[in-house]
Design a protein around this motif. Structure first.
Motif, PDB file in Angstrom:
ATOM      1  N   LYS A 192       0.854  -1.197   0.000  1.00  0.00           N
ATOM      2  CA  LYS A 192       0.000   0.000   0.000  1.00  0.00           C
ATOM      3  C   LYS A 192       0.883   1.237   0.000  1.00  0.00           C
ATOM      4  N   PHE A 193       0.304   2.368  -0.416  1.00  0.00           N
ATOM      5  CA  PHE A 193       1.030   3.629  -0.295  1.00  0.00           C
ATOM      6  C   PHE A 193       1.124   4.008   1.181  1.00  0.00           C
ATOM      7  N   ALA A 194       2.223   4.638   1.533  1.00  0.00           N
ATOM      8  CA  ALA A 194       2.483   4.958   2.934  1.00  0.00           C
ATOM      9  C   ALA A 194       1.476   5.980   3.460  1.00  0.00           C
ATOM     10  N   ILE A 195       0.894   5.642   4.586  1.00  0.00           N
ATOM     11  CA  ILE A 195       0.027   6.586   5.308  1.00  0.00           C
ATOM     12  C   ILE A 195       0.385   6.499   6.776  1.00  0.00           C
ATOM     13  N   VAL A 196       0.241   7.590   7.487  1.00  0.00           N
ATOM     14  CA  VAL A 196       0.572   7.600   8.903  1.00  0.00           C
ATOM     15  C   VAL A 196      -0.584   6.997   9.705  1.00  0.00           C
ATOM     16  N   PRO A 197      -0.254   6.426  10.898  1.00  0.00           N
ATOM     17  CA  PRO A 197       1.094   6.324  11.470  1.00  0.00           C
ATOM     18  C   PRO A 197       1.832   5.102  10.934  1.00  0.00           C
ATOM     19  N   LEU A 198       3.143   5.256  10.845  1.00  0.00           N
ATOM     20  CA  LEU A 198       4.025   4.144  10.512  1.00  0.00           C
ATOM     21  C   LEU A 198       5.041   4.013  11.635  1.00  0.00           C
ATOM     22  N   GLU A 199       5.094   2.854  12.256  1.00  0.00           N
ATOM     23  CA  GLU A 199       5.980   2.657  13.404  1.00  0.00           C
ATOM     24  C   GLU A 199       7.021   1.591  13.081  1.00  0.00           C
ATOM     25  N   GLY A 200       8.263   1.906  13.389  1.00  0.00           N
ATOM     26  CA  GLY A 200       9.348   0.945  13.203  1.00  0.00           C
ATOM     27  C   GLY A 200       9.525   0.523  11.763  1.00  0.00           C
ATOM     28  N   VAL A 201       9.681   1.485  10.846  1.00  0.00           N
ATOM     29  CA  VAL A 201       9.856   1.154   9.434  1.00  0.00           C
ATOM     30  C   VAL A 201      11.301   1.376   9.004  1.00  0.00           C
ATOM     31  N   MET A 202      11.717   0.599   8.012  1.00  0.00           N
ATOM     32  CA  MET A 202      13.025   0.771   7.385  1.00  0.00           C
ATOM     33  C   MET A 202      12.800   0.828   5.878  1.00  0.00           C
ATOM     34  N   ILE A 203      13.748   1.409   5.163  1.00  0.00           N
ATOM     35  CA  ILE A 203      13.682   1.403   3.694  1.00  0.00           C
ATOM     36  C   ILE A 203      14.342   0.113   3.242  1.00  0.00           C
ATOM     37  N   SER A 204      13.535  -0.835   2.762  1.00  0.00           N
ATOM     38  CA  SER A 204      14.068  -2.156   2.436  1.00  0.00           C
ATOM     39  C   SER A 204      14.658  -2.224   1.030  1.00  0.00           C
ATOM     40  N   ARG A 205      14.123  -1.426   0.090  1.00  0.00           N
ATOM     41  CA  ARG A 205      14.619  -1.487  -1.278  1.00  0.00           C
ATOM     42  C   ARG A 205      14.044  -0.323  -2.077  1.00  0.00           C
ATOM     43  N   ILE A 206      14.468  -0.214  -3.336  1.00  0.00           N
ATOM     44  CA  ILE A 206      13.928   0.775  -4.270  1.00  0.00           C
ATOM     45  C   ILE A 206      13.215   0.021  -5.383  1.00  0.00           C
ATOM     46  N   ALA A 207      11.965   0.382  -5.623  1.00  0.00           N
ATOM     47  CA  ALA A 207      11.190  -0.225  -6.721  1.00  0.00           C
ATOM     48  C   ALA A 207      11.137   0.774  -7.871  1.00  0.00           C
ATOM     49  N   ARG A 208      11.399   0.296  -9.079  1.00  0.00           N
ATOM     50  CA  ARG A 208      11.446   1.170 -10.248  1.00  0.00           C
ATOM     51  C   ARG A 208      10.461   0.701 -11.307  1.00  0.00           C
TER      52      ARG A 208
ATOM     53  N   SER B 166       0.739  14.995  14.077  1.00  0.00           N
ATOM     54  CA  SER B 166       0.427  15.808  15.255  1.00  0.00           C
ATOM     55  C   SER B 166      -0.409  17.003  14.809  1.00  0.00           C
ATOM     56  N   ALA B 167      -0.724  17.855  15.757  1.00  0.00           N
ATOM     57  CA  ALA B 167      -1.516  19.048  15.437  1.00  0.00           C
ATOM     58  C   ALA B 167      -0.766  19.957  14.470  1.00  0.00           C
ATOM     59  N   ALA B 168       0.565  19.904  14.536  1.00  0.00           N
ATOM     60  CA  ALA B 168       1.373  20.768  13.670  1.00  0.00           C
ATOM     61  C   ALA B 168       1.647  20.146  12.308  1.00  0.00           C
ATOM     62  N   GLY B 169       1.269  18.877  12.129  1.00  0.00           N
ATOM     63  CA  GLY B 169       1.536  18.205  10.853  1.00  0.00           C
ATOM     64  C   GLY B 169       2.177  16.850  11.094  1.00  0.00           C
ATOM     65  N   TYR B 170       3.104  16.483  10.232  1.00  0.00           N
ATOM     66  CA  TYR B 170       3.788  15.201  10.363  1.00  0.00           C
ATOM     67  C   TYR B 170       4.977  15.322  11.306  1.00  0.00           C
ATOM     68  N   GLU B 171       5.294  14.213  11.987  1.00  0.00           N
ATOM     69  CA  GLU B 171       6.486  14.134  12.823  1.00  0.00           C
ATOM     70  C   GLU B 171       7.219  12.855  12.473  1.00  0.00           C
ATOM     71  N   ALA B 172       8.542  12.942  12.372  1.00  0.00           N
ATOM     72  CA  ALA B 172       9.365  11.779  12.069  1.00  0.00           C
ATOM     73  C   ALA B 172      10.500  11.707  13.078  1.00  0.00           C
ATOM     74  N   SER B 173      10.779  10.518  13.568  1.00  0.00           N
ATOM     75  CA  SER B 173      11.829  10.351  14.577  1.00  0.00           C
ATOM     76  C   SER B 173      12.436   8.961  14.436  1.00  0.00           C
ATOM     77  N   LEU B 174      13.668   8.821  14.942  1.00  0.00           N
ATOM     78  CA  LEU B 174      14.328   7.521  14.928  1.00  0.00           C
ATOM     79  C   LEU B 174      13.626   6.590  15.914  1.00  0.00           C
ATOM     80  N   ARG B 175      13.564   5.345  15.552  1.00  0.00           N
ATOM     81  CA  ARG B 175      12.959   4.328  16.419  1.00  0.00           C
ATOM     82  C   ARG B 175      13.991   3.904  17.454  1.00  0.00           C
ATOM     83  N   ASN B 176      13.583   3.865  18.725  1.00  0.00           N
ATOM     84  CA  ASN B 176      14.485   3.465  19.804  1.00  0.00           C
ATOM     85  C   ASN B 176      14.111   2.088  20.340  1.00  0.00           C
ATOM     86  N   THR B 177      15.114   1.394  20.863  1.00  0.00           N
ATOM     87  CA  THR B 177      14.877   0.115  21.517  1.00  0.00           C
ATOM     88  C   THR B 177      14.423   0.373  22.956  1.00  0.00           C
ATOM     89  N   GLN B 178      14.175  -0.685  23.706  1.00  0.00           N
ATOM     90  CA  GLN B 178      13.698  -0.534  25.082  1.00  0.00           C
ATOM     91  C   GLN B 178      14.725   0.144  25.980  1.00  0.00           C
TER      92      GLN B 178
END
Length: 347
Positions: free
Chosen positions: A204-220, A258-270
């Motif tokens: 599917k096309f990316a829609i928020v929220p997306l949690e714990g994602v990585m860029i796995s490859r490039i599709a052309r 969020s109320a201000a728009g999109y937020e992006a941050s690095l995923r942290n472990t426990q």
């Protein structure tokens, strides 16, 4: 756009109908083999039952004989069996230990003889079961080979329970063959190729929220390039490529609104440390597979980069890409400020 879920169901239905057809043909022979095996098994089971009773009797006799021998020479009786007396032990007892020893030895040999017969009977049962299964398998293989001939296929597709399933499956295969021909002739637009693969792979096309994602490859698809994002449950999403996001190829991140728009941050472990791509892969694959995938991922970082910016599909995606661009700059700044350390998963 084909309904790939329905198409796969049609192909599976045909394979199931074909299997039922094969089983119907081989059922009579299989039944006869099973009946013959059952009669032989019953006879051998009777023998095994009798041998078990005999083994119990001889076990008791062997234990009694060993106990009588142990009265004379207790150190000569072990769990592994009885041992003969020494020359001096025979001499000291005026050979009085010879008769108890020979009795204990004889009963132990008789017990071993029965146990050996039991093992042979059980082995025969196992061999008969393997032989029966192999005979059934070879019979089914013979039917399958016959189905590869024109006569065999005609008989298969004439069967009522196969005919309807074959018609649906043939429709699916014809549609796929026509699409392949269009691809060869260059008649498939990039957008159609993209939408078809997304439908087929469940992307599917990316829609928020997306949690714990990585860029796995490039599709052309022609001039169109997309990052394929994979989350911790191995679901995949697409987002338009932008070379400014390349620093995110080796990190795991979250996207939220969020109320201000999109937020992006690095995923942290426990423990609060940024999650590594290798850790992300290990969450969805076995350790060996994850290590192999990570090695390919690292190789792709050096050889497969986004070459151009693909226009966002809409304003929402454009805003998401802009926020990810800020995260990419933060990743670059963080890498510049932190001394390089070897990655334990990097080959």
């Amino acid at each position: 756009m084909p309904d790939f879920e329905r198409d796969e169901a049609a192909i599976s239905a045909y394979e199931s109908a074909k299997l039922r057809y094969i089983r119907a043909i081989t059922q009579d022979a299989e039944t006869k083999l099973r009946e013959a095996f059952g009669k032989r098994r019953e006879a051998i089971n009777d023998e095994i039952s009798n041998l078990r009773d005999l083994a119990k009797t001889r076990q008791a006799a062997a234990e009694k004989a060993a106990a009588r021998y142990a009265v004379k020479l207790p150190h000569r009786v072990r769990k592994s069996g009885v041992r003969p007396p020494s020359f001096w032990e025979r001499l000291r007892t005026f050979n009085g230990v010879d008769a108890p020893y020979r009795a204990a030895q004889k009963t132990a040999e008789e017990l071993d003889e029965v146990n050996d017969l039991l093992r042979k009977r059980r082995d025969r049962l196992d061999a008969m079961e393997r032989e029966t299964r192999r005979s059934i398998y070879l019979r089914e293989e013979a039917v399958r080979k016959k189905l590869q001939t024109p006569e065999g296929l005609a008989a298969l597709h004439a069967d009522p329970m196969v005919k309807a399933a074959f018609a649906k499956m043939q429709g699916v295969m014809n549609e796929r063959a026509k699409y392949d021909e269009r691809v060869k002739r260059g008649e498939v637009a990039p957008e159609e190729a993209r939408d078809r693969e997304m439908a087929q792979r469940g992307i599917k096309f990316a829609i928020v929220p997306l949690e714990g994602v990585m860029i796995s490859r490039i599709a052309r698809y022609g001039a169109l390039e997309y990052y394929v994002l994979r989350d911790l449950t191995n679901r995949e999403f697409m987002i338009s490529c932008d070379p400014a996001l390349e620093p995110l190829r080796d990190v795991v991140f979250d996207i939220s609104r969020s109320a201000a728009g999109y937020e992006a941050s690095l995923r942290n472990t426990q423990d609060g440390a940024p999650m590594r791509v290798l850790d992300h892969l290990k969450a969805g694959f076995s350790s060996n597979d994850a290590t192999d995938l990570y090695a390919r991922h690292r190789a792709a970082l050096r050889t497969d980069r986004a070459t151009q910016k693909t226009a966002p599909r809409d304003e929402s995606e454009a805003e998401m890409i802009a926020m990810l661009g800020l995260l990419a700059k933060a990743v670059i700044a963080r890498a510049s400020a932190t001394p390089a350390a070897p990655d334990v998963g990097d080959p």
